[in-house]
Design a protein around this motif. Structure first.
Motif: not given
Length: 329
Positions: A273-274, A280-289
């Motif tokens: 959903n990102f 790295d943008d995707i990795v960071r968004a997943r970690e934040d979720w």
């Protein structure tokens, strides 16, 4: 709506796509994907796919129903996140309850647009209401351009009036068509409209020649600029058209969704959903979720747990663009 594919594919959309010929209409077929509910309501997905990943800034198109919710369980999508996009909800029948971390609590009804902006981060849930018997509509995503991809959370609602046409009608929910303009704010020029074409009739629509267009068929035996389209297919017309002709050769009224916009011109990485610009943008968004970061806020009032993010692939998310089209002599 959440992208609930078990193994979501990363996509890099946009960028150079070769030379398109204005006269050509490409026919894109849908693949079936299960979506939510105790018995997994099926949806038909025409964007993204390998043949074409974007039409203007439109980057995701799910088409579902008519679905008997007594048999399928309907739609029940638990709280899930979004980044870098806007969601566009449009129904033909039924009703969906929307809750988001901005605090919006709204109903999606036929002929009424709900548009949610999840730039830096938002979360929401979608559940068909108890009074719904037949659920039928489309869920669409719009990619945000780089300069706006961290835009603040927002929610807009709009109920466009039908515009009578010679041989049909239009409801313009985004952009301008047939002399009607939607007031809904977007971050790139867009067109979105539900069209109705009477049996045996043809609509001739003046359109922006700088736009590329996609025509999604819900019902009817339709031709777009002479190319036959069946229900659930999406016809793609490259930039260069000043007029689109939509002919209904069937015995019943055709219902269509017309999408458009100028070619996006940016590469984006899309996974689950990102939408981001890099792996790295995707990795960071997943970690934040997964860490329940404040980035996505909380959805109040949903009776259940939120959706966990799927595992990332064991590889760097790599670019995938629209295949080049060879120019015709």
């Amino acid at each position: 709506m959440s992208n609930t594919e078990v193994r979501p594919t990363e996509l890099t959309c946009g960028g150079p796509s070769g030379e398109d010929t204005p006269s050509a209409v490409d026919v894109l077929t849908a693949r079936q994907v299960p979506l939510g509910g105790p018995r997994a309501m099926p949806v038909r997905r025409t964007l993204p796919q390998r043949a074409r990943t974007l039409i203007g800034a439109w980057c995701f198109a799910d088409h579902y129903g008519p679905d008997d919710v007594s048999a399928t369980g309907g739609m029940d999508v638990a709280p899930h996140p979004h980044t870098g996009l806007q969601t566009v909800s449009w129904l033909f029948s039924g009703e969906i309850e929307h809750r988001d971390s901005l605090g919006s609590h709204a109903l999606v009804r036929p002929g009424e647009l709900n548009l949610m902006t999840g730039g830096h981060g938002i979360s929401h849930s979608e559940v068909s209401t108890p009074g719904t018997t037949i659920l039928h509509g489309v869920q669409l995503w719009v990619a945000l351009p780089d300069r706006h991809r961290d835009a603040a959370r927002d929610f807009q609602h709009y109920a466009p009036a039908p515009v009578p046409l010679d041989g049909g009608s239009a409801r313009v929910f985004l952009g301008t068509l047939a002399g009607d303009t939607s007031p809904v704010r977007t971050f790139t020029p867009l067109l979105g409209a539900e069209l109705s074409v009477e049996p045996g009739a043809a609509l001739t629509l003046d359109v922006d020649p700088d736009f590329e267009h996609g025509l999604l068929v819900d019902t009817g035996d339709v031709r777009l600029n002479g190319t036959a389209l069946k229900p659930a297919e999406l016809g793609y017309a490259a930039p260069g058209h000043e007029v689109l002709t939509l002919a209904n050769e069937g015995t019943g009224t055709a219902r269509l969704v017309l999408l458009g916009g100028p070619p996006f011109g940016e590469e984006i990485v899309m996974w689950w959903n990102f939408i981001g610009r890099t792996h790295d943008d995707i990795v960071r968004a997943r970690e934040d979720w997964q860490d329940a970061s404040d980035r996505f806020g909380r959805v109040e009032g949903y009776p259940g747990d939120r959706l966990p993010a799927p595992a990332l692939p064991n590889a760097t998310l790599t670019p995938r663009g629209n295949p080049a089209r060879a120019a015709k002599p």
